[in-house]
Write an enzyme that holds these catalytic residues in place. Sequence first.
Site, mmCIF file in Angstrom:
data_model
loop_
_atom_site.group_PDB
_atom_site.id
_atom_site.type_symbol
_atom_site.label_atom_id
_atom_site.label_comp_id
_atom_site.label_asym_id
_atom_site.label_seq_id
_atom_site.Cartn_x
_atom_site.Cartn_y
_atom_site.Cartn_z
ATOM 1 C CG ASP A 112 43.491 38.181 33.941
ATOM 2 O OD1 ASP A 112 42.932 38.170 33.607
ATOM 3 O OD2 ASP A 112 43.686 37.215 35.333
ATOM 4 C CD GLU A 168 39.721 33.664 32.548
ATOM 5 O OE1 GLU A 168 38.537 32.673 31.673
ATOM 6 O OE2 GLU A 168 40.631 34.532 31.841
#
Length: 380
Positions: free
Chosen positions: A69, A138
């Site tokens: 991400d 994350e």
Amino acid sequence: MSDMLLKLVQDLVTRPSITPDDHGCQTVIREILSEKGFSCLTLKENQTDNLLALHGNGHPFILFLGHTDVVPPGDEKAWTHPPFDAVVTKNKDATVLYGRGSADMKGSDAAMTLALADFVGEYPNHRGTVGLLLTSNEEGDAKGGTPFVAEYLKKHSLIPDHCLVGEPSALERFGDQLKIGRRGSLSCDVTVLGTQGHVAYPEKCDNAAHHAALLMAALSQKKWDDGNEAFPPTSFQITNIRCGSGAENMAPGSCFFMCNWRFNSEQTPQSIKKIFNDLLIQYKIKAQPVWRLNGLPFLTKKGLFLDTLQSIIKEETGFEPKLSTSGGTSDGRFIAPLGSEVVEIGPCGASIHKIDECVNIQDLKKMQSVCTQLLKKLAV
């Protein structure tokens, strides 16, 4: 292999995988590792995708850790090159790829993936277990992400001996810094209470803003500790303040502020909370704190893993890396409590979360080489 590396990084960067939408990044990596015989498991929780790819059995268990991400690109018109076009340019002697997530951390994802694929292709009967864990959450709150998979690893007795995190940890050039630990992070939402009233009648009100200001000053002026050989001093920061109704003649009955401690091994969440509560008693302040522990401090000491990694980096780059525990947190904080040794290494982080984020492809080639050599040293 260098062409494969560049192609893979470009493929990943062109996918706008803004937290927690993986946007197919893990599927691309899954296909590469599946072809090499990796057992690939998708663990999905809370709209978060996690890819756990493993090859081999037993110990040593060497795990590479990353995330697919990225943070939002912001104003895309402010970028020199569109943030998801993965444009490659020549800058003097360097080949640079521009794009959101190129440095943080799709470049490392690609390097670690190809290092694993290369290694297993050459050593299909290696010792122990080698693997890759990627999450799509994350940059966000990590719910359903690495902490969720850490519980899975614990439940299935899959505890890594060594964990390499591919976060962009270099200062100016690849390998100049290794993160061998991180400070802990403790946050608190504080509501300070008083009595609302008209400012013309101070005897009938109890201004919550005044109490909050006193508490914030006491917290921000306190010297928490001097740090130690491994960690810098504990730091405190106020991150948000909300107070009042907007009326200039009304004393507020409550004042809200958010704050955060980045604490070293000299402190614990309990010791920080005690000091906080002692200040409330000392200044006779009524407050309602809501605490959030984001991670505990961890440290990887000298030993086989760190010594081997340092030796490989020196051979690859020609210089000794600096050992550091500075900076923010990483998902390594969820793996370290399993009893794993955790070290972070990656490309330069100067451009991460910024307009025109970019990565030096030569750094990624070195990253891939270091990961491959580490596997050969520890699993052959």
